[in-house]
Design a protein around this motif. Structure first.
Motif: not given
Lengths: 132, 130
Positions: B13, B15, B18, B37, B39
């Motif tokens: 996982s 972000q 990133n 990701i 959200t």
């Protein structure tokens, strides 16, 4: 029994060893393929896959300063057009490859990918599922 | 044959903020071709090795380019009860290589074309045996 020739793609994306990683990535994106075969004077000397690109990037190689020969898999296992699909599948499974260049008398004539063979494998699996 | 047993349950996982270089390193270290990701909108996004390839092809500076720029925000997802043939056709027709697998709308794993190909080809191999 079907042969590699029946499933291979005759349009192969190729590059030279001295082309950059960035150029190789551009070719693979433009042609919508997962690998490019590296040729020197018509002879297969390597192969570069998406996974090789990931590996190179992860190791800090700079795409516009890195040559494909620095990340390619050298002297890749190749198939022949008359090879039984059964055998090609075995090579992919045993080695974890997703692409095999197809060479006939030393000349590159195609490429066969796991995706191509997936289509061949889908049909018997679907037929068996329907029969159950 | 259902895809359930083929689903890798250890998801990587990342972000959206990133950077792609760190993400590519994590994907390589974990030997996976995609990361999920999470959200705020609820639907998971996905970033794959194909997206990294695309960024490289466009000359992006991976250290300063974020995942959010190249991720797919609404990828096709599967459930564990999907049939392998259905999953294979979905991937082949959609031109993608990873399916996020949901249970009750929650991501619980990832199915890659690599795992699917291995399973289908092994099944195919067995079907050829006398």
């Amino acid at each position: 029994m079907s042969t590699v020739e029946e499933h291979m793609n005759q349009s192969v994306t190729t590059a030279r060893p001295d082309q950059t990683l960035e150029e190789g990535a551009q070719l693979m994106v433009e042609r919508k393929v997962g690998a490019t075969v590296i040729l020197t004077q018509g002879v297969v000397v390597g192969i570069v896959s998406e996974r090789d690109v990931m590996k190179a990037v992860a190791r800090g190689m700079v795409p516009w300063n890195t040559k494909l020969e620095d990340l390619m898999t050298r002297d890749p296992v190749c198939a022949s057009p008359s090879m039984d699909v059964h055998e090609a599948i075995g090579i992919m499974l045993d080695h974890g490859f997703r692409h095999l260049p197809v060479v006939d008398n030393g000349k590159l004539v195609g490429i066969v990918s796991a995706r191509h063979l997936l289509r061949a494998a889908e049909e018997p699996a679907a037929t068996r599922a329907e029969a159950q | 044959m259902e895809i359930g047993p083929l689903v890798r349950q250890r998801l990587l996982s990342v972000q959206p903020e990133n950077n792609l270089l760190d993400t590519a390193r994590k994907m390589y270290e974990r030997n996976v071709g995609a990361a999920i990701i999470q959200t705020d909108e609820g639907h998971p996004g996905i970033i794959t090795e194909r997206d990294v390839l695309r960024a490289v092809s466009e000359g992006a500076d991976l250290a300063s380019t974020t995942v959010g720029v190249y991720m797919t925000t609404t990828p096709v997802c599967a459930t564990t009860t999907w049939d392998v043939v259905e999953a294979a056709k979905t991937m082949r027709r959609g031109g993608f290589r990873h399916l996020i697998v949901l249970d009750d709308g929650i991501p619980i794993g990832m199915l890659s074309i690599r795992d699917l190909v291995d399973a289908l080809l092994e099944d195919y191999e067995r079907s050829l045996l006398p």
